[in-house]
Design an enzyme around this catalytic site. Structure first.
Site, short mmCIF file in Angstrom:
data_model
loop_
_atom_site.label_atom_id
_atom_site.label_comp_id
_atom_site.label_asym_id
_atom_site.label_seq_id
_atom_site.Cartn_x
_atom_site.Cartn_y
_atom_site.Cartn_z
N TYR A 7 0.83 -1.21 0.00
CA TYR A 7 0.00 0.00 0.00
C TYR A 7 0.87 1.26 0.00
O TYR A 7 0.64 2.20 -0.78
CB TYR A 7 -0.91 -0.04 1.23
CG TYR A 7 -1.92 1.08 1.32
CD1 TYR A 7 -3.08 1.05 0.55
CD2 TYR A 7 -1.74 2.14 2.21
CE1 TYR A 7 -4.03 2.07 0.64
CE2 TYR A 7 -2.67 3.16 2.32
CZ TYR A 7 -3.81 3.12 1.53
OH TYR A 7 -4.75 4.13 1.63
N LYS B 81 1.03 4.18 -2.86
CA LYS B 81 0.66 5.56 -2.56
C LYS B 81 1.84 6.52 -2.75
O LYS B 81 1.65 7.68 -3.13
CB LYS B 81 0.11 5.66 -1.13
CG LYS B 81 -1.20 4.90 -0.93
CD LYS B 81 -2.32 5.49 -1.78
CE LYS B 81 -3.62 4.73 -1.68
NZ LYS B 81 -4.66 5.29 -2.55
P1 NAP Z 1 -13.46 2.27 0.59
O1 NAP Z 1 -14.53 2.73 1.51
O2 NAP Z 1 -12.93 0.89 0.71
O3 NAP Z 1 -13.97 2.52 -0.93
C1 NAP Z 1 -13.18 2.16 -2.03
C2 NAP Z 1 -13.89 2.52 -3.31
O4 NAP Z 1 -13.05 2.09 -4.41
C3 NAP Z 1 -15.21 1.78 -3.48
O5 NAP Z 1 -16.12 2.62 -4.15
C4 NAP Z 1 -14.84 0.58 -4.35
O6 NAP Z 1 -15.91 0.08 -5.15
C5 NAP Z 1 -13.81 1.23 -5.26
N1 NAP Z 1 -12.91 0.27 -5.89
C6 NAP Z 1 -12.18 -0.70 -5.32
N2 NAP Z 1 -11.48 -1.38 -6.25
C7 NAP Z 1 -11.79 -0.81 -7.45
C8 NAP Z 1 -11.41 -1.06 -8.80
N3 NAP Z 1 -10.55 -2.03 -9.11
N4 NAP Z 1 -11.92 -0.27 -9.79
C9 NAP Z 1 -12.80 0.72 -9.49
N5 NAP Z 1 -13.19 0.99 -8.23
C10 NAP Z 1 -12.69 0.24 -7.23
O7 NAP Z 1 -12.17 3.22 0.69
P2 NAP Z 1 -12.01 4.71 1.28
O8 NAP Z 1 -11.63 4.60 2.70
O9 NAP Z 1 -13.15 5.56 0.88
O10 NAP Z 1 -10.68 5.17 0.47
C11 NAP Z 1 -10.73 5.88 -0.76
C12 NAP Z 1 -9.31 6.24 -1.18
O11 NAP Z 1 -8.68 7.00 -0.16
C13 NAP Z 1 -8.43 5.01 -1.39
O12 NAP Z 1 -7.56 5.24 -2.48
C14 NAP Z 1 -7.64 4.92 -0.09
O13 NAP Z 1 -6.41 4.28 -0.27
C15 NAP Z 1 -7.48 6.38 0.25
N6 NAP Z 1 -7.24 6.63 1.68
C16 NAP Z 1 -8.16 6.25 2.62
C17 NAP Z 1 -7.90 6.51 3.97
C18 NAP Z 1 -8.88 6.15 5.08
O14 NAP Z 1 -8.53 6.30 6.24
N7 NAP Z 1 -10.08 5.70 4.77
C19 NAP Z 1 -6.69 7.10 4.33
C20 NAP Z 1 -5.78 7.45 3.35
C21 NAP Z 1 -6.07 7.22 2.02
P3 NAP Z 1 -16.87 -1.11 -4.58
O15 NAP Z 1 -17.71 -0.46 -3.51
O16 NAP Z 1 -17.67 -1.52 -5.76
O17 NAP Z 1 -15.96 -2.16 -4.03
#
Ligand code: NAP
Length: 249
Positions: A157, A161
């Protein structure tokens, strides 16, 4: 004041979490939203309905961001559906497959690199010609504080990133002369469905360690995206903005 009136935006992975928060805030600011999901069809269609009810055009697309051809096809379809114009691309789709390096499989390394990093290449390539023709565009890549700092148990990861940050800066250098900007956001601990499943004591420990004493919300990230997507950031490119309550300070 609406900051994105009439702008066309593509967001990858907006069926839940941060992506969904961005779609909602952007629609409130007058943006038309094309967004993707991987498998969560029902929530995606529900979001599409909710956004259309706000008076903007919104459409959900099932598309795997890790697949080059699918990304090309998606953008062609979005251009057809949204009057041939794309103003903003947000590469938000991402996954984790955490493990200590000792136990991490090659498949889990590759999956995270493909979905988090190669997707950014796929989607940026797919929109590039349109943005060049328009001589305008803003690309926003969802990195992470983990890409800036590293994290034990997340080599795949963190590498994906950090790779996004190098990609972001390079695109900013390559396309700046055509008025195309590219920036990254590095969220800290954002409370989404995913984190609701974690043990409350552990999560409280994380909150206590953050200078602002709380986890972030999808809206906190969406507001930073709003800045990068709108003309307010017209002279900002190649930057990484930590949105982490001071976690890395
Ligand atoms: P999440 O709730 O797990 O949502 C992920 C989203 O990405 C979902 O809509 C999922 O679709 C979609 N997805 C997964 N694989 C995919 C693919 N191969 N093609 C197209 N769409 C895909 O994640 P989140 O927490 O909102 O995170 C969003 C972004 O922010 C990510 O890049 C994550 O690394 C980054 N981030 C998150 C955090 C945190 O604390 N949450 C911190 C730092 C960075 P489905 O629903 O259909 O599976």
């Amino acid at each position: 004041m609406k900051l994105l009136e009439g702008k066309n935006v593509i967001i990858t992975g907006a069926s839940r979490g941060i992506g969904m928060g961005i779609a909602q805030v952007f629609a409130d600011h007058g943006a038309n939203v094309a967004f993707t999901y991987s498998s969560s069809e029902a929530p995606a269609l529900q979001l599409e309905k909710e956004l259309n009810a706000k008076g903007v055009k919104a459409k959900a697309y099932k598309s795997n961001a890790a697949n080059f051809q699918e990304s090309e096809k998606l953008v062609t379809q979005v251009l057809e559906d949204f009057d041939g114009r794309i103003d903003v691309l947000i590469n938000n789709a991402g996954i984790t497959k955490d493990n200590l390096l000792m136990r991490m499989s090659e498949a889990d390394f590759d999956a995270v690199i493909d979905i988090n990093l190669k997707s950014v290449f796929n989607m940026t390539k797919a929109v590039q010609r349109t943005l060049l023709k328009q001589r305008s565009g803003s690309i926003i890549n969802m990195s992470s504080v983990v890409g800036v700092k590293g994290n034990a148990g997340q080599t795949n990861y963190a590498a994906s990133k950090a790779g996004m940050i190098g990609f972001t800066k390079s695109v900013a250098l390559e396309l700046g002369s055509r008025n195309i900007r590219c920036n990254a956001i590095a969220p800290g601990f954002i409370e989404t469905e995913m984190t609701e499943k974690l043990d409350e004591k552990t999560v409280q420990g994380w909150r206590d360690g953050i200078p602002l004493k709380r986890g972030g919300s999808p809206e906190d990230i969406a507001n930073a995206c709003l800045f990068f997507a709108s003309d307010l950031s017209g002279y900002v490119t190649g930057q990484v903005l930590n949105v982490d309550g001071g976690m890395l300070t």
